[in-house]
Design a protein around this motif. Structure first.
Motif, mmCIF file in Angstrom:
data_model
loop_
_atom_site.group_PDB
_atom_site.id
_atom_site.type_symbol
_atom_site.label_atom_id
_atom_site.label_comp_id
_atom_site.label_asym_id
_atom_site.label_seq_id
_atom_site.Cartn_x
_atom_site.Cartn_y
_atom_site.Cartn_z
ATOM 1 N N UNK A 1 -6.183 3.664 4.715
ATOM 2 C CA UNK A 1 -7.476 3.346 4.769
ATOM 3 C C UNK A 1 -8.490 4.291 5.031
ATOM 4 N N UNK A 2 -8.119 5.704 5.247
ATOM 5 C CA UNK A 2 -9.152 6.718 5.432
ATOM 6 C C UNK A 2 -9.876 6.866 4.242
ATOM 7 N N UNK A 3 -11.243 7.175 4.351
ATOM 8 C CA UNK A 3 -12.176 7.395 3.338
ATOM 9 C C UNK A 3 -12.314 8.859 3.447
ATOM 10 N N UNK B 1 0.693 -1.161 0.055
ATOM 11 C CA UNK B 1 -0.056 -0.041 0.034
ATOM 12 C C UNK B 1 0.983 1.057 -0.075
ATOM 13 N N UNK B 2 0.523 2.325 -0.766
ATOM 14 C CA UNK B 2 1.279 3.466 -0.783
ATOM 15 C C UNK B 2 1.111 4.333 0.288
ATOM 16 N N UNK B 3 2.149 5.091 0.704
ATOM 17 C CA UNK B 3 2.082 5.906 1.630
ATOM 18 C C UNK B 3 1.269 7.123 1.501
ATOM 19 N N UNK B 4 0.210 7.317 2.486
ATOM 20 C CA UNK B 4 -0.358 8.395 2.395
ATOM 21 C C UNK B 4 0.355 9.943 2.128
ATOM 22 N N UNK B 5 -0.236 10.591 1.323
ATOM 23 C CA UNK B 5 0.450 11.696 1.015
ATOM 24 C C UNK B 5 -0.384 12.984 1.586
#
Length: 72
Positions: free
Chosen positions: A35-37, A1-5
């Motif tokens: 996983x944040x929507x 999973x990519x790191x959140x930006x």
């Protein structure tokens, strides 16, 4: 999973008062957890605004946007 930006967000809230309406805009930058929507982010931001500005509680969100903070 990519790191959140990091994300730039903007929210405008209209709240009725004795003189008509109070309209305030708020903005900031945050990095969501994996996983944040979009909905959970909206609710998190709305709760934070209410903590920072109790007069906004119960107001109507009339604008909301979230975009990557990087321009490149």
């Amino acid at each position: 999973m990519a790191k959140p930006q990091p994300l730039f967000w903007l929210m405008t809230i209209q709240t009725p008062n004795a003189h008509g309406y109070r309209i305030n805009d708020f903005q900031g930058v945050l990095t969501p957890e994996p996983g944040t929507t979009r909905l959970s982010l909206f609710n998190e931001i709305r709760e934070e605004i209410t903590r920072r500005d109790p007069l906004s509680a119960g107001g109507a969100v009339i604008a909301f946007d979230v975009q990557p903070n990087e321009l490149t």
